[in-house]
Every structure is written in structure tokens, then in C-alpha cells.
Scaffold this active site. Structure first.
Site: not given
Ligand SMILES: NC(=O)c1ccc[n+]([C@@H]2O[C@H](COP(=O)([O-])OP(=O)(O)OC[C@H]3O[C@@H](n4cnc5c(N)ncnc54)[C@H](OP(=O)(O)O)[C@@H]3O)[C@@H](O)[C@H]2O)c1
Length: 264
Positions: A14-17, A19-20, A141, A154
Site C-alpha cells: 500500500g505505497s502508492t501514496s 506513509i508508504g 495505529s 479497524y
Molecule cells: N494516516 C493516518 O492518519 C494513520 C494513522 C494511524 C495509522 N495509520 C496506518 O498507517 C498505514 C498507512 O496509512 P496511510 O494513511 O498512509 O494510508 P492511505 O493513504 O490510506 O493508503 C493508501 C495506500 O494504500 C493502498 N491500498 C488501499 N487499499 C489497498 C488494497 N486493498 N490492496 C493494496 N493496496 C491498497 C493504496 O493503493 P491504490 O490507491 O494505489 O490502490 C495506497 O497506496 C495504514 O496501515 C494505516 O492504517 C495511518
């Protein structure tokens, strides 16, 4: 500081956008070969172009796979036989009342947030142990601690990652492999930026004002009192990926601005 990661290989789910993506960028700057992932070939290619532009001569590749489908995991395993650093980052959530959250929603979140990491760890850790070096991360999280009532499913997926990571760390005893949980707090991913903008439009105010109110009312324990940047989380993951961080194993690495609270 030289993190001594040059030449090592990472896969980030999950790294196209978000934190990843930011983590991919930091690791590429450290000279690593990085495989990114998203659900579609199109989103992967767009992200690859951005990373190639941001980091000249980057050794960056992508594999499209949707982790809501168990069979899609095979695509990763076929394309990438070994990794030195496995970052189980993908995570989805649905905000809904406990009583309205369907079994299908619970199952999908467990499949994406938990089982993808279980399957990838099973596949890659054996090689890490044989080579006596590796890093595994599970992105948890602050919700694992706070458990907001609209995010119980979640939060449950995130809490279970702590047990999995700790158990895997115990399997690494006496080796150069580590398994750790990273706990972000509210982080300014593209999704969070959209949330702030939409709420600002709804409440006829500014995203900045929405952010201030969010911390005053929803994240009162936060010491940072703002969203962390994705880079602030990414650089933490990069440090713990380093050979320098071998003494941190089976740990909970918090990057939550203090929101999960507690002195211990
Ligand atoms: N952001 C926060 O506030 C926060 C806080 C606490 C914990 N976290 C955790 O940190 C991690 C990263 O969070 P984030 O906010 O950076 O994530 P995000 O922006 O919601 O994630 C987007 C990424 O996830 C990919 N993705 C979504 N569903 C998918 C699936 N079924 N299979 C493969 N790829 C998938 C998307 O790919 P495509 O769109 O290209 O398909 C995109 O690369 C997650 O585990 C999240 O729970 C985040």
C-alpha cells in the site's frame, strides 16, 4: 547519519501514496532497491514516475495487487522472491457504528490489514533467518490504544498486529532479524488532507481550523496537537530498518505525537 541500507531490498504494501509512499522515497534516498504496491497498475505506474523524478537513479519497481483478495498475494511472491525489509503498511478503515458494521466489513479489514502481513511474513521471514538479516514492520495505529467507537473493527485489526509482531520477534531470537510495530498517530496523508478540506467546506471554515478543533476535541491526549507529516513517520521507519537498530526487536515504536498516552 549513514543508515547503512545501500543495496538492500524493501517491499512496502500500500505505497502508492501516504506513509508508504513517503517511506519508499526515504529508503530510495538511502540507496535501497524498493518495490511499491497499490491496487491497480495505473496507480502503481503514476507513483513510480513520481519516485523516479524525486530520486534520480532510483532502483524502484512496482507490483499491483489488491490485498482484499487472498489470491492476489501470489503476485507479490512471484515478482519478489526475497526482501531484506518487509513493511506491512497497507491499512483500510470504515467509520461506522459497531451495530452497523457488517461481518463482510470486519472480514475485509482483517484480510487487508492483518492477513496480508501474516502471509507476506510467512513467505519472507524464512529467507531473512537463513541470511541472518532482515527487518519486518507492521503499521499499527493510535486507534489500537484509543479505540474510537466508530472504528472498533479497524482498532481490533491494529491491536492484533501487536501480538503477531511480538510473536514473530520471538522467532528471531539470536539472529539479526527484527520484527517491530510502528504506531502512527493522526498523519497528514492525502486521505487526511481530503478529510480536513471536506470538513472545512461543510463547516464553512478552513482546514487549519478543523485541524485545531480535531485535536481539541478528538485527540485531547496528543502532545503534538497537529497531524504528523508522512515524512515524520517515514524517517522513523527508515531508522529502524537500519542495521544500527538491531537492538530494537519485538518493540512498539510510537510516532503518534503522544496521543496513545501513558507513562509506560
Ligand atoms: N494516516 C493516518 O492518519 C494513520 C494513522 C494511524 C495509522 N495509520 C496506518 O498507517 C498505514 C498507512 O496509512 P496511510 O494513511 O498512509 O494510508 P492511505 O493513504 O490510506 O493508503 C493508501 C495506500 O494504500 C493502498 N491500498 C488501499 N487499499 C489497498 C488494497 N486493498 N490492496 C493494496 N493496496 C491498497 C493504496 O493503493 P491504490 O490507491 O494505489 O490502490 C495506497 O497506496 C495504514 O496501515 C494505516 O492504517 C495511518
Amino acid at each position: 547519519m549513514d543508515l547503512k541500507l545501500k543495496g538492500k531490498t524493501a517491499f512496502i504494501s500500500g505505497s502508492t501514496s501516504g506513509i508508504g509512499f513517503a517511506t519508499a522515497q526515504v529508503l530510495l534516498k538511502e540507496g535501497m532497491k524498493v518495490y511499491i504496491n497499490g491496487r491497480t497498475q495505473n496507480s502503481v505506474e503514476i507513483a513510480l514516475k513520481k519516485l523516479e523524478k524525486a530520486v534520480p537513479k532510483a532502483q524502484v519497481f512496482g507490483v499491483a495487487a489488491d490485498f482484499s483478495e487472498e489470491k492476489e498475494l501470489k503476485k507479490i511472491q512471484t515478482a519478489i522472491p526475497n526482501v531484506d525489509v518487509l513493511i506491512n503498511n497497507v491499512g483500510i478503515y470504515t467509520s461506522s457504528s459497531f451495530f452497523d458494521t457488517t461481518s463482510a466489513t470486519w472480514q475485509e479489514q482483517f484480510q487487508v490489514n492483518v492477513m496480508s502481513g501474516v502471509a507476506l511474513s510467512k513467505f519472507y521471514i524464512k529467507g531473512m533467518l537463513e541470511r541472518n538479516w532482515g527487518r519486518v514492520f507492521f503499521l499499527s495505529s493510535e486507534c489500537a490504544y484509543i479505540v474510537p467507537t466508530d472504528l472498533i473493527s479497524y482498532s481490533a485489526t491494529k491491536a492484533s498486529l501487536h501480538a503477531i509482531s511480538r510473536g514473530l520477534a520471538q522467532l528471531t531470537k539470536g539472529t539479526g532479524v527484527t520484527s517491530n510495530v510502528v504506531v502512527p498517530g493522526s498523519t497528514l496523508s492525502e486521505g487526511a488532507q481530503r478529510f480536513l478540506k471536506e470538513k472545512a467546506t461543510e463547516e464553512k471554515t478552513t482546514p487549519q481550523e478543523v485541524e485545531v478543533n480535531f485535536f481539541k476535541t478528538e485527540r485531547t491526549q496528543s502532545l503534538l496537537q497537529r497531524f504528523a507529516t508522512v515524512e515524520e513517520v517515514a524517517t522513523t521507519i527508515a531508522y529502524y530498518s537500519s542495521p544500527l537498530a538491531v537492538a530494537t526487536n519485538g518493540a512498539i515504536i510510537k510516532v503518534d505525537g503522544g496521543s496513545s498516552g501513558g507513562a509506560l
